[in-house]
Design a protein around this motif. Sequence first.
Motif, PDB file in Angstrom:
ATOM      1  N   GLU A   1      -1.769 -10.617   0.980  1.00  0.00           N
ATOM      2  CA  GLU A   1      -0.503  -9.949   1.284  1.00  0.00           C
ATOM      3  C   GLU A   1       0.482 -11.046   1.656  1.00  0.00           C
ATOM      4  O   GLU A   1       0.221 -11.835   2.560  1.00  0.00           O
ATOM      5  CB  GLU A   1      -0.684  -8.973   2.443  1.00  0.00           C
ATOM      6  CG  GLU A   1      -1.681  -7.871   2.142  1.00  0.00           C
ATOM      7  CD  GLU A   1      -2.126  -7.164   3.415  1.00  0.00           C
ATOM      8  OE1 GLU A   1      -1.566  -6.103   3.723  1.00  0.00           O
ATOM      9  OE2 GLU A   1      -3.025  -7.706   4.085  1.00  0.00           O
TER      10      GLU A   1
ATOM     11  N   GLU B   1       4.529 -12.444   2.305  1.00  0.00           N
ATOM     12  CA  GLU B   1       5.951 -12.305   2.577  1.00  0.00           C
ATOM     13  C   GLU B   1       6.572 -13.696   2.571  1.00  0.00           C
ATOM     14  O   GLU B   1       6.113 -14.585   3.296  1.00  0.00           O
ATOM     15  CB  GLU B   1       6.190 -11.661   3.947  1.00  0.00           C
ATOM     16  CG  GLU B   1       5.622 -10.262   4.079  1.00  0.00           C
ATOM     17  CD  GLU B   1       5.748  -9.696   5.481  1.00  0.00           C
ATOM     18  OE1 GLU B   1       5.189  -8.627   5.732  1.00  0.00           O
ATOM     19  OE2 GLU B   1       6.408 -10.347   6.332  1.00  0.00           O
TER      20      GLU B   1
ATOM     21  N   ARG C   1      -1.314 -12.933   4.685  1.00  0.00           N
ATOM     22  CA  ARG C   1      -2.626 -12.531   5.188  1.00  0.00           C
ATOM     23  C   ARG C   1      -3.613 -12.511   4.030  1.00  0.00           C
ATOM     24  O   ARG C   1      -3.418 -11.802   3.046  1.00  0.00           O
ATOM     25  CB  ARG C   1      -2.566 -11.170   5.867  1.00  0.00           C
ATOM     26  CG  ARG C   1      -3.890 -10.751   6.524  1.00  0.00           C
ATOM     27  CD  ARG C   1      -3.684  -9.602   7.488  1.00  0.00           C
ATOM     28  NE  ARG C   1      -3.042  -8.463   6.852  1.00  0.00           N
ATOM     29  CZ  ARG C   1      -2.311  -7.550   7.493  1.00  0.00           C
ATOM     30  NH1 ARG C   1      -2.125  -7.657   8.805  1.00  0.00           N
ATOM     31  NH2 ARG C   1      -1.762  -6.546   6.853  1.00  0.00           N
TER      32      ARG C   1
ATOM     33  N   LEU D   1       1.282  -9.147   9.723  1.00  0.00           N
ATOM     34  CA  LEU D   1       2.419  -9.597   8.936  1.00  0.00           C
ATOM     35  C   LEU D   1       3.704  -9.403   9.744  1.00  0.00           C
ATOM     36  O   LEU D   1       3.777  -8.548  10.631  1.00  0.00           O
ATOM     37  CB  LEU D   1       2.506  -8.824   7.626  1.00  0.00           C
ATOM     38  CG  LEU D   1       1.330  -8.970   6.671  1.00  0.00           C
ATOM     39  CD1 LEU D   1       1.467  -7.994   5.514  1.00  0.00           C
ATOM     40  CD2 LEU D   1       1.214 -10.400   6.149  1.00  0.00           C
TER      41      LEU D   1
ATOM     42  N   PRO E   1       5.407  -6.720   2.048  1.00  0.00           N
ATOM     43  CA  PRO E   1       4.668  -7.784   1.351  1.00  0.00           C
ATOM     44  C   PRO E   1       4.415  -7.505  -0.114  1.00  0.00           C
ATOM     45  O   PRO E   1       4.407  -6.355  -0.566  1.00  0.00           O
ATOM     46  CB  PRO E   1       3.343  -7.822   2.121  1.00  0.00           C
ATOM     47  CG  PRO E   1       3.139  -6.398   2.543  1.00  0.00           C
ATOM     48  CD  PRO E   1       4.518  -5.886   2.886  1.00  0.00           C
ATOM     49  N   HIS E   2       4.202  -8.568  -0.840  1.00  0.00           N
ATOM     50  CA  HIS E   2       3.637  -8.538  -2.193  1.00  0.00           C
ATOM     51  C   HIS E   2       2.125  -8.539  -2.017  1.00  0.00           C
ATOM     52  O   HIS E   2       1.573  -9.431  -1.380  1.00  0.00           O
ATOM     53  CB  HIS E   2       4.111  -9.767  -2.968  1.00  0.00           C
ATOM     54  CG  HIS E   2       3.453  -9.959  -4.289  1.00  0.00           C
ATOM     55  ND1 HIS E   2       3.586  -9.077  -5.334  1.00  0.00           N
ATOM     56  CD2 HIS E   2       2.651 -10.964  -4.751  1.00  0.00           C
ATOM     57  CE1 HIS E   2       2.908  -9.516  -6.380  1.00  0.00           C
ATOM     58  NE2 HIS E   2       2.327 -10.661  -6.048  1.00  0.00           N
ATOM     59  N   ARG E   3       1.445  -7.534  -2.572  1.00  0.00           N
ATOM     60  CA  ARG E   3       0.006  -7.394  -2.370  1.00  0.00           C
ATOM     61  C   ARG E   3      -0.739  -7.592  -3.679  1.00  0.00           C
ATOM     62  O   ARG E   3      -0.360  -7.043  -4.715  1.00  0.00           O
ATOM     63  CB  ARG E   3      -0.332  -6.020  -1.797  1.00  0.00           C
ATOM     64  CG  ARG E   3       0.127  -5.789  -0.368  1.00  0.00           C
ATOM     65  CD  ARG E   3      -0.420  -4.486   0.181  1.00  0.00           C
ATOM     66  NE  ARG E   3      -0.158  -4.345   1.606  1.00  0.00           N
ATOM     67  CZ  ARG E   3       0.876  -3.681   2.118  1.00  0.00           C
ATOM     68  NH1 ARG E   3       1.750  -3.098   1.292  1.00  0.00           N
ATOM     69  NH2 ARG E   3       1.041  -3.601   3.426  1.00  0.00           N
TER      70      ARG E   3
END
Length: 282
Positions: free
Chosen positions: A97, A99, A115, A249, A261-263
């Motif tokens: 995850e 950011e 993360r 986060l 976030p981009h996951r």
Amino acid sequence: MLGETGRVCQVGFQALGSTALNEMRRSIAYGVVGTVTGVATVASWQRDDAYYKRSPWAGKRSVDGRPALDGALANPLAHAWMQCLAIMDGDRPVGVELERYRCRDIEVDDTACMRITLASGRPILVAVTLCGEEKIEGEVIVYGTGGRAVLEYPTDRLRLPGDDDFRALPGRVDLLENLIQHRADGTALIAPLARTEPFTAVLDVLNSAPEPAFLGGDLVAEQGEKPARIVTIKGVNAALRQAAERLALLSELPVPWAVGPHRVRLTATPESGLQITEEPVR
């Protein structure tokens, strides 16, 4: 590598040769923190405008169609989260995850929170910036059921449960010398490709991630004149500290400028345990 080509190489993560890191790993194996529940790293550095003019690839995502990824996560503070992966050696990443933020006209992150979820379910939380207030050298924090251990990796200082303060454990094995010794008598390499494969898998996520969110206006403060101008994010140190403490986060905390976030899910292919594919999480 050796089996396929007859050659060996060493990856330039010089902090992996640290006596302090090895002592931390031994102490954790002996149970000084109990059962490890998670790992975090936090660092707050500063870079001026001149830093982003130091080369044609400075601050770039790619140059001539080839990845450059000259951001905080992939370049100066890559060592911080590589230390975390080394401590959790054998527990491979299965999810990321991410950011990313920027305070300048650059293509990459100067501030980030990431993360990494490991196969065991334990997290590695990375909270770093090049737009910091007072300096945080770079701490790797191992949380456990019996306490925490903290490694200040740039200075090779360690604090274990029961210690009143950090203690210096100077000394690093030079990676070039280690490579030469390996060629001479088979001494184990400190940073072979296999050890850094988890890092590369996560780095691929940076390559495909959306552009960093821009932070400006009242969110930042400027000091000095170009090319020595410094940009800082107001309150960033407290936010990064809180993220590391909670293994959270920034978007999960009361940080007004944080974005979602981009996951990505990481999956090892059946053909090779070393090859990792990305699967975006919807």
